[in-house]
Enzyme design. Structure first.
Site, mmCIF file in Angstrom:
data_model
loop_
_atom_site.group_PDB
_atom_site.id
_atom_site.type_symbol
_atom_site.label_atom_id
_atom_site.label_comp_id
_atom_site.label_asym_id
_atom_site.label_seq_id
_atom_site.Cartn_x
_atom_site.Cartn_y
_atom_site.Cartn_z
ATOM 1 N N ARG A 1 25.133 51.325 42.271
ATOM 2 C CA ARG A 1 23.940 50.491 42.475
ATOM 3 C C ARG A 1 22.956 50.693 41.328
ATOM 4 N NH1 ARG A 1 26.325 47.212 44.446
ATOM 5 N NH2 ARG A 1 28.063 48.601 43.997
ATOM 6 N N ASP B 1 36.251 35.784 48.895
ATOM 7 C CA ASP B 1 35.452 36.827 48.259
ATOM 8 C C ASP B 1 35.471 38.088 49.124
ATOM 9 O OD1 ASP B 1 33.783 38.007 46.439
ATOM 10 O OD2 ASP B 1 31.977 36.925 47.043
ATOM 11 N N GLU B 2 35.198 39.241 48.519
ATOM 12 C CA GLU B 2 35.104 40.533 49.233
ATOM 13 C C GLU B 2 36.343 40.774 50.099
ATOM 14 O OE1 GLU B 2 32.870 42.495 48.412
ATOM 15 O OE2 GLU B 2 30.937 41.518 48.083
ATOM 16 N N GLN C 1 35.431 49.737 46.948
ATOM 17 C CA GLN C 1 34.192 49.451 47.681
ATOM 18 C C GLN C 1 34.473 49.053 49.130
ATOM 19 O OE1 GLN C 1 30.918 47.462 45.299
ATOM 20 N NE2 GLN C 1 32.662 46.952 43.986
ATOM 21 N N LYS D 1 32.240 39.509 40.040
ATOM 22 C CA LYS D 1 33.302 38.896 40.838
ATOM 23 C C LYS D 1 32.901 37.532 41.384
ATOM 24 C CE LYS D 1 32.012 41.411 45.007
ATOM 25 N NZ LYS D 1 31.296 40.240 45.547
ATOM 26 N N THR D 2 31.650 37.380 41.823
ATOM 27 C CA THR D 2 31.224 36.084 42.354
ATOM 28 C C THR D 2 31.222 35.034 41.253
ATOM 29 O OG1 THR D 2 29.857 37.224 43.993
ATOM 30 C CG2 THR D 2 29.408 34.898 43.641
#
Length: 724
Positions: free
Chosen positions: A584, A207-208, A238, A21-22
């Site tokens: 993770r 973002d996020e 998330q 995503k980044t």
């Protein structure tokens, strides 16, 4: 991709875990500049300074000098900068002070002294309420209406909140939450200021987005209102921060909030193997509040997910320790391995086992168990009971829980101690040498200390530790607090009771003094090995990180998911947290649970977490295994399957072990009565052995430390037999 190339309007990119995503956000900003948009008109917002700096570096690396003109910032830094420029419109000078949490607490305590019905000792509770109110964009009266049916001192909370606000304004100061609150207020009351910033930021990128709260959404909406160009990236699966104000509906309702918004999905995961993603997808599909998506990977099936049921929580910690030792034989590094827990109260047994076997580790999302303040506070009372002359212990606990014994009273004690040549505790009992106010408060503390000391010779170690927790006031202080962190601190203190119980299990004749000596001798950090350490962390603490090898432990209903979530039936955020934990892992994932666990002074049993069955899918069956497959069994050749040695046999069947030194003794030489020497603990005597070969464990008694249980396969390089 289309999401990057789409320039104008509102755009939501639903980016699954590990989908880059980044990278997409950075590519979007670069595409805007290449299309002719001035970098000066682009805003990029994220949540942490670390993330903002990383994004800034990526943008500057791609765009060169022009990248410096893109305003890349956290929400709070952006607001602080805007308020420095325009805060005068709200009555603040440009040099207003931003209060830290500690400074806010001091102000709250000061104003609570003047509010009728308020208790200055509850400043922590008041600070939490005020922050919660500001995050929800509620003024004092509005917040009172929201909490009056659930909070007994709701009126006092509202009055302290109002007084606190007046004091901040009078001091030309803002707290951290005010940076958002006041910026929204500035935009809503000063349309000319808002329009100036709207013209500056014609393209807004966030973002996020799943972590935004109500105020942050309002800020984005106001800034984007003129041009409508808002590009957000996030993953509702998330969203794990509702406890600090995050609103999952911000991302779920984005198309309704920004009419005509386009929605794109990133479903290819570049991090994890297919087997890991299958487990993640199986879990998260049980949630209702989500956008439908299925992560997929081109990295191959990889290792099977491993499931392990331990007899007890100690067995679980031993299993993970041995499995990490096995990984080393596969060429893995400690730094590529993480052990994840739902709450940091669960880390103690893993810390003890890692320390015992020389595995370097670092705790994230909390301090090492015996370094936590609440543990040191509790042990301070024990130290003072054992040794009334321990002035350091006296200073640590004399005003905790708070008793109104301030620095001036402590200074009086120090003077009396020096003049009479007695300990601080003895000086505290010399009422005639102290001021009346100090004498009264110190006498009350001395009575508590004496009462605790009376129990040390009469009670068993576990009973005494529980007695200390109760009589010191720690139990009531933490259990009755409105601060959710205090509940975690109380859980940690109860973990101390479990530590004593474990020590007594291995050393039946041990006293509380023996336990304290053991803690002192093994709680140092000399096993740390530079940057090569196992990460031991809460799941919250590792969001955004990735590891080759992940162990998710303590998977029982009542622990993960929490008992509160189980009772309330509010499982969805817990399930999202499990999804984060699973994703993770890049290569190997192991999940474990225990049939029994020592908690709150007694052995408790919990059912296996529902997330285990969800991970496996309806047709899956539990397979217990006690080792990782060898390198020959990796699934680069799909037909080869990992060995199932040790299925259903608890700790037995652990098939691989760290490489031993050429001159190391055979495991068979370790038998009852044999004298050994450990690199760290010195000489000891083997009191008991269990198992055979590389599955063998040895209980070794060291002078001053008591009995320590070693998995010989891990500890062999630290042990040698002493030849008589």
């Amino acid at each position: 991709m289309k999401a990057v190339e789409d320039r104008d309007g509102a755009i939501l990119v639903i980016a699954g875990a590990g989908s880059g995503k980044t990278r997409v956000l950075t590519a979007r900003i670069c595409a805007l500049v290449e299309a002719g948009v001035s970098p000066y008109n682009i805003l990029a917002i994220t949540f942490t300074n670390k993330a903002a700096n990383e994004m800034k570096e990526r943008i500057q690396r791609e765009l060169g000098g022009s990248g410096y003109d893109v305003w890349t910032s956290t929400f709070h830094s952006m607001c602080a900068r805007m308020l420095r420029m325009d805060g005068e419109r709200l009555g603040y000078s440009r040099d207003f002070t931003i209060y830290t949490e500690l400074e806010s607490e001091r102000v709250v305590k000061r104003v609570a002294d003047e509010v009728q019905g308020a208790d200055p000792k509850r400043r922590g509770s008041y600070v939490n309420h005020i922050s919660r109110a500001k995050t929800a964009a509620l003024k004092p009266d509005e917040y009172y209406e929201a909490i009056k049916d659930d909070v007994t001192d709701a009126r006092a909370v509202a009055l302290v909140y109002a007084a606190y606000e007046r004091e901040l304004k009078k001091s030309n100061a803002m707290d951290f939450d005010d940076l958002l609150v006041k910026t929204v207020e500035l935009f809503e009351t000063c349309p000319d200021v808002l329009e100036r910033w709207q013209n500056r930021f014609r393209y807004i990128n966030v973002d996020e987005f799943q972590d935004t709260n109500r105020l942050q959404l309002r800020l984005v909406s106001l800034l984007a209102a003129k041009w409508g160009n808002v590009f957000v990236v996030g993953d509702e699966d998330q969203s794990i921060y509702s406890w600090r104000g995050a609103e999952i509906r911000n991302i779920l309702e984005f198309p309704e909030t920004f009419k005509g918004a386009k929605v794109y999905k990133l479903e290819q995961n570049y991090r994890s193997t297919k087997n890991i993603l299958e487990a993640a997808n199986n879990v998260i599909k049980h949630n209702n509040a989500r956008n439908e998506k299925t992560l997929w990977s081109a990295l191959g099936k990889g290792y099977d997910v491993r499931y392990y049921e331990a007899r007890t929580d100690r067995d679980e910690a031993d299993y993970v320790t041995r499995a990490i030792g096995s990984l080393l034989t596969e060429g893995e590094n400690y730094r590529d391995t993480a052990v994840l827990v739902r709450a940091n109260a669960l880390t103690r047994l893993f810390e003890e086992s890692f320390t015992l076997h020389g595995i370097p580790y670092k705790v994230f999302g909390g301090f090492r168990f015996f370094e936590r303040k609440e543990i040191k506070d509790t042990l301070g009372y024990v130290r003072l009971a054992i040794n009334p002359n321990d002035n350091d212990a006296f200073l640590r606990v004399v005003n905790y829980p708070r008793r109104g014994i301030g620095p001036s009273a402590v200074a009086e004690v120090a003077m009396v101690s020096a003049r009479l040549g007695v300990s601080y505790l003895a000086a505290a009992k010399h009422a005639e040498s102290l001021s009346p106010a100090s004498a009264r408060k110190l006498a009350a503390f001395a009575a508590v200390a004496d009462k605790i000391a009376e129990g040390i010779g009469e009670m068993k170690p576990v009973d005494f530790m529980q007695y200390v927790i109760k009589e010191s006031g720690l139990e009531n202080t933490l259990k009755l607090s409105d601060d959710p962190e205090d509940r975690n601190r109380y859980d940690n203190i109860e973990g101390l009771v479990a530590a004593v119980q474990n020590f007594v299990d291995d050393n039946p004749e041990a006293t509380i003094s023996d336990f304290m000596q053991s803690v002192s001798l093994v709680s140092d950090t000399d096993e740390m090995d530079g940057e090569n350490y196992v990460t031991l962390a809460t799941v919250h603490a590792v969001k955004g990180l990735e590891f080759d090898n992940v162990f998710v432990v303590g998977l029982e209903d009542g622990i993960f998911p929490t008992s509160t979530a189980v009772t309330n039936g509010d499982i969805e955020e817990e399930r999202r947290l499990m999804y984060v934990a699973i994703t993770r892992a890049k290569q190997r994932l192991t999940v474990s649970w225990a049939r029994s666990r020592f908690r709150f002074g007694k052995v408790e049993t919990f059912p296996k977490s529902r997330f285990i069955s969800e991970m496996q899918g309806e047709k899956a069956s539990i397979r217990m295994r006690a080792a990782f497959p060898s390198s020959e069994q990796r699934t680069s050749s799909p037909a080869r399957k990992p060995s199932l040695d040790g299925i259903g046999r608890g700790m037995s069947g652990f098939v691989s072990a760290p490489q031993r030194n050429a001159d190391a003794p055979d495991f068979s030489e370790f038998e009852k009565g044999v004298v050994v020497e450990h690199k760290r603990f010195g000489k000891g005597v083997v009191r008991e052995t269990v198992g055979e070969g590389e599955n063998k464990t040895a209980a070794i008694e060291f002078e001053g430390l008591g009995v320590k249980r070693f998995a010989l396969a891990i500890a062999i390089n630290s042990l040698k037999i002493v030849k008589e």
